[in-house]
Design a protein around this motif. Sequence first.
Motif, PDB file in Angstrom:
ATOM      1  N   THR A  91       0.851  -1.190   0.000  1.00 50.46           N
ATOM      2  CA  THR A  91       0.000   0.000   0.000  1.00 50.46           C
ATOM      3  C   THR A  91       0.893   1.248   0.000  1.00 50.46           C
ATOM      4  O   THR A  91       2.111   1.153   0.088  1.00 50.46           O
ATOM      5  CB  THR A  91      -0.873   0.085   1.278  1.00 50.46           C
ATOM      6  N   PHE A 107      -7.780  -3.341   5.049  1.00 48.78           N
ATOM      7  CA  PHE A 107      -7.452  -2.557   3.861  1.00 48.78           C
ATOM      8  C   PHE A 107      -8.694  -2.238   3.057  1.00 48.78           C
ATOM      9  O   PHE A 107      -9.723  -2.895   3.180  1.00 48.78           O
ATOM     10  CB  PHE A 107      -6.466  -3.320   2.965  1.00 48.78           C
ATOM     11  N   PRO A 138      -5.760   1.817   4.430  1.00 46.23           N
ATOM     12  CA  PRO A 138      -4.824   1.850   3.302  1.00 46.23           C
ATOM     13  C   PRO A 138      -5.415   1.107   2.110  1.00 46.23           C
ATOM     14  O   PRO A 138      -6.035   0.052   2.272  1.00 46.23           O
ATOM     15  CB  PRO A 138      -3.588   1.119   3.825  1.00 46.23           C
ATOM     16  N   THR A 139      -5.230   1.672   0.921  1.00 43.50           N
ATOM     17  CA  THR A 139      -5.746   1.036  -0.288  1.00 43.50           C
ATOM     18  C   THR A 139      -4.704   0.084  -0.861  1.00 43.50           C
ATOM     19  O   THR A 139      -3.535   0.431  -0.984  1.00 43.50           O
ATOM     20  CB  THR A 139      -6.071   2.116  -1.340  1.00 43.50           C
ATOM     21  N   LEU A 140      -5.152  -1.108  -1.191  1.00 42.34           N
ATOM     22  CA  LEU A 140      -4.237  -2.112  -1.733  1.00 42.34           C
ATOM     23  C   LEU A 140      -3.751  -1.724  -3.121  1.00 42.34           C
ATOM     24  O   LEU A 140      -4.537  -1.356  -3.981  1.00 42.34           O
ATOM     25  CB  LEU A 140      -4.945  -3.464  -1.859  1.00 42.34           C
TER      26      LEU A 140
END
Lengths: 200, 523
Positions: B383, B454, B478-480
């Motif tokens: 991320t 995530f 958090p964005t993957l």
Amino acid sequence: MATIGHNNLNAKLVLLGDMGAGKSSLVLRFVKGQFLEFQESTIGAAFFSQTLAANDVTVKFEIWDTAGQERYHSLAPMYYRGAAAAIIVYDISNTDSFGRAKKWVQELQKQGNPNMVMALAGNKADLEDRRKVTAEEARVYAEENGLFFMETSAKTALNVNDIFHEIAKKLPRAQPAQNPAGMVLVDRPPEGSRATSCCS
Amino acid sequence: MEEAIIEPTTFDLIVVGTGLPESVIAAAASSAGKTVLHLDPNPFYGGHFSSLPLHDLTSFLASQSQPSDARCPSSPQPDGSDHTSVHLATRPLYSALNVTSYSAEPLESRKFNLDLAGPRVFFCADSAVDLMLKSGTNQYMEFKNVDASFVFDKNSGGLNSVPDSRSAIFKDTSLSYREKNQLMSVFKLVQGHFEVAGSAESDGGGRRISREDLQRPFAEFLNRMQLPQKIKSIILYAIAMADYDQDLEACKDALKTEDGLDRLALYHSSVGRFPTALGALLYPLYGQGELPQAFCRRAAVKGCLYVLRMPVLALLADKDTGSYKGVKLASGQELFSHRLVLDPSFKVPLPLANSPPASLQNSSHVVGLRDVQGKVARGICITRSSLKPNVSSCLVICPPRSLYPEQVMAIRVLQISSNLAVCPSGMFVFYLSALCEDAVEGKQLLETAISSLFSVPTSGSPEDTSAEQSENTEVLKPTLLWGAVYIQELTMLFQKMYPDEEFFPNTASSDQIEDDSGLDHET
């Protein structure tokens, strides 16, 4: 990576080159002032350190030897990591070793950091009567590839201190660390530290 | 360099595979004065314990998910030879590999050092750290502390911090006064227990926990202290690192009070063991693949011969007795040794495995292949943001039942940032792991953890739309950018090979490190 503090510079230096070119002998001469006529293949020596003064700073070299792992082209990435300088060694009486030195330079350009100071050492310069690689040929190659070149002799001590001195002078002075620094684990009894963690 | 003819051709020991256990064995045997040849089929060190660039990791996992063909089980050697060759096959250690990239632009593969397998963090007081110090491999590596530990709390959807020392308990803001006291009382009790245990056997101070109680489940012990679930969970899963749900009636692996206390003591003595390490946990710079490299370098310094890119095709067996004699390499060369250690991915042919004790694969077969401990589900996520603001590295525990009611296993999530040189700056790497019975359970565990921690973009959609979505949710996850999930077979390989030799006789003391084992010791 060279790290700086209070006019002291710590620099990891790696040795590369063919077996028998005299990598360990160069270090031995530099660090201990010794030369052994029949030096065995590198066993038992992992690294050495030697400090020298160059211009305004004291440079402490941490010299890593290959420990024989170059023999079948099996050096680990760990070997190149964070190296501030490299000496590529060949034997002036052996054309193959010069060819192989060029391969090591390529390997360094691939693995090492771009700001690394690279020195090409034509070792065994005392064997003039058996010379196969001319100094001119090596100098041209070094210039084309961004290395500096010296012919050395671990046996007579010719240029040995000089090559390390030259590297020390060329090391970038206030270079920001390219990679983050961690800590080296050093043993000490856990008991003493326990008290500090238990605040009361 | 190209056509490697290996010399000499006879060794005390041949080790195949440069994974961590094999590398420790090679270093120990070399230090004990044995002649050792260490081979690896790969162009890199570490085998299943290496840290690899992104593309190399996925291709290695994919290639190791297939069994190698095991045809031509044995073939007679040319006339006059006194041995037969037995073809070696490998078994796949990985399965159910699933890799997804969500990033619009490709990630810079070479800037990653991704760990294939554990052990990923070390307790400062762990015996593995002692081994690094004892063997002298500590001088080749650098470490950093893992900044913090957290326990995932499904009610808040957030992360509760794990206070690991008394001072941390005082400073903690997420615990109530009552909870702080409860946690403190456990720490005091453990300390009291070990102080009494450490002093003379006879004095039998009142604080020592009775032998009978030590054999009872640790969860029961904590219950009797009337600890609330939150505190219990921190102790059991984030400090004692239990894997199975300890509150289940039929817990498969109930932690005994004795072992629970030992683990608390380990945690406690890890905090502040090293002057520059504040927390209990350590992670190596450049990834854990540095460890096998360090042990291999140590072995090389002690005379071990290294050849990478050299597969072993077959074992050589004595024609009459059938016992192990040597190996046949992919180069066609035949090499001989008294003993052999094989990477646990090899299937050892049965006739040899049952041969006399002269051959080590005998024991590695029995110990290594039969005694498989189960499976681990592993996940790797990348991320651009941290799970917790201003925290660069941390360990997050999702205790049993924290994600879904049937969750029997704890899941550990290790976050590592670019300050450990494992990924490009501004990025974070997460390693998820959980023991599991089978791939179905393993995948469920990890996939639930990933979707809880995530923001997973729906496949195909570019990154920025998902970022918008996550802004709408209350907690910004958090964005993957990239994710991989796979199942790994657990293997073990340990056997006392040289019972008469000391395991890493003490090397130079720390103040002599600079000159290492040096020339004075050279023979």
